[in-house]
Design a protein around this motif. Sequence first.
Motif, mmCIF file in Angstrom:
data_model
loop_
_atom_site.group_PDB
_atom_site.id
_atom_site.type_symbol
_atom_site.label_atom_id
_atom_site.label_comp_id
_atom_site.label_asym_id
_atom_site.label_seq_id
_atom_site.Cartn_x
_atom_site.Cartn_y
_atom_site.Cartn_z
ATOM 1 N N GLN A 148 2.484 12.319 -6.146
ATOM 2 C CA GLN A 148 3.258 11.766 -5.035
ATOM 3 C C GLN A 148 4.185 10.651 -5.514
ATOM 4 O O GLN A 148 5.354 10.575 -5.106
ATOM 5 C CB GLN A 148 2.310 11.240 -3.947
ATOM 6 N N PHE A 149 3.671 9.776 -6.382
ATOM 7 C CA PHE A 149 4.484 8.667 -6.867
ATOM 8 C C PHE A 149 5.612 9.160 -7.771
ATOM 9 O O PHE A 149 6.761 8.694 -7.669
ATOM 10 C CB PHE A 149 3.616 7.654 -7.611
ATOM 11 N N MET A 150 5.318 10.088 -8.651
ATOM 12 C CA MET A 150 6.367 10.612 -9.527
ATOM 13 C C MET A 150 7.461 11.298 -8.718
ATOM 14 O O MET A 150 8.659 11.129 -9.000
ATOM 15 C CB MET A 150 5.766 11.565 -10.559
ATOM 16 N N LEU A 151 7.076 12.031 -7.699
ATOM 17 C CA LEU A 151 8.073 12.693 -6.855
ATOM 18 C C LEU A 151 8.880 11.681 -6.051
ATOM 19 O O LEU A 151 10.068 11.892 -5.775
ATOM 20 C CB LEU A 151 7.398 13.709 -5.929
ATOM 21 N N LYS A 152 8.252 10.580 -5.679
ATOM 22 C CA LYS A 152 8.989 9.506 -5.005
ATOM 23 C C LYS A 152 10.090 8.969 -5.921
ATOM 24 O O LYS A 152 11.232 8.728 -5.471
ATOM 25 C CB LYS A 152 8.026 8.379 -4.615
ATOM 26 N N MET A 153 9.764 8.780 -7.204
ATOM 27 C CA MET A 153 10.786 8.307 -8.140
ATOM 28 C C MET A 153 11.885 9.345 -8.331
ATOM 29 O O MET A 153 13.072 9.010 -8.389
ATOM 30 C CB MET A 153 10.139 7.933 -9.472
ATOM 31 N N ILE A 154 11.509 10.611 -8.412
ATOM 32 C CA ILE A 154 12.510 11.667 -8.547
ATOM 33 C C ILE A 154 13.461 11.652 -7.358
ATOM 34 O O ILE A 154 14.684 11.814 -7.503
ATOM 35 C CB ILE A 154 11.836 13.052 -8.657
#
Length: 294
Positions: A148-154
């Motif tokens: 979830q966090f990595m996708l937020k950064m993406i």
Amino acid sequence: MKLAGIIGYPITPFNANGEGVDLPKLEMVIDTLIASEVNAIAALGSAGEAAYLSEKEWQDVASHTVKHVQGRVPVVIGIAELTTEQAVKRAKYAHQIGADVIMLSPFSYYKLVEAEIYSHYQSVSDATPLPIMVYNNPATCGIDMSPQFMLKMIANIKNASMIKESTGDIQRMHKIYKLSGAMVPFFNGCNHMALEALNAGASGWCTAAPCLIADKPKQLFDAVQKGDQNKARELFYQQYNFLEFIVKAGLAAAIKSGFDLQGNKVGPPRKPLLPLAMLEQEQLKDMLATLGHI
């Protein structure tokens, strides 16, 4: 920049005494990977012993890799630094020398919270237009980023555009695929999970294995892409013991020992890393012989 397929990791060859980078041997390693039909070269990752290089050595490897590849495949430059300042400096250098992508992993002594990690990636993105592969490798870097966090950064950081997932948890890949609606490319960083990851929708597989076993990883990727599951399973289990071994033995030491066994002296790993013990060398020799690469 859209990456897919096999992302090959070169090791960093050292002189016999381990005190300097052997750039002509690096060219040999790069040519070996390209002959193995990799779809990109990812220099200065863990297999390349990036953490053990001086600033000049790091720059020499990065620039020489881009120069020698000569656009034959995209070049990814790995960046894993304790400070944002140093990560930004290296990202700018990667852009300056003509790299295509940076693979950025946060590196931690103190436990970083998500706001600090986000700021780290944002700062690097602001410093260069290069696409950023968000690299999650808690075993090495000490930080575990959730899907979830990595996708937020993406979604929110301009140049963050793809993910490399190396926790060894296949559910992470399922979540990335599902939560992104299959729109965010992600790459497998765990050799022993290659078949599962590719079947879970991974865009590719980041591996040093082609250094020693030629196009066998590419054959596996192609079989999955063609939907030939029987062939894919056959290819995966042919490679499985070797893939598991090089990770457990240590990528740099194992790949360098394998090159030596194949008649290409690339120097030792850099201390405190040690070469493979005699028993491990014999095991590796047997595996390479079984795979037809010795």
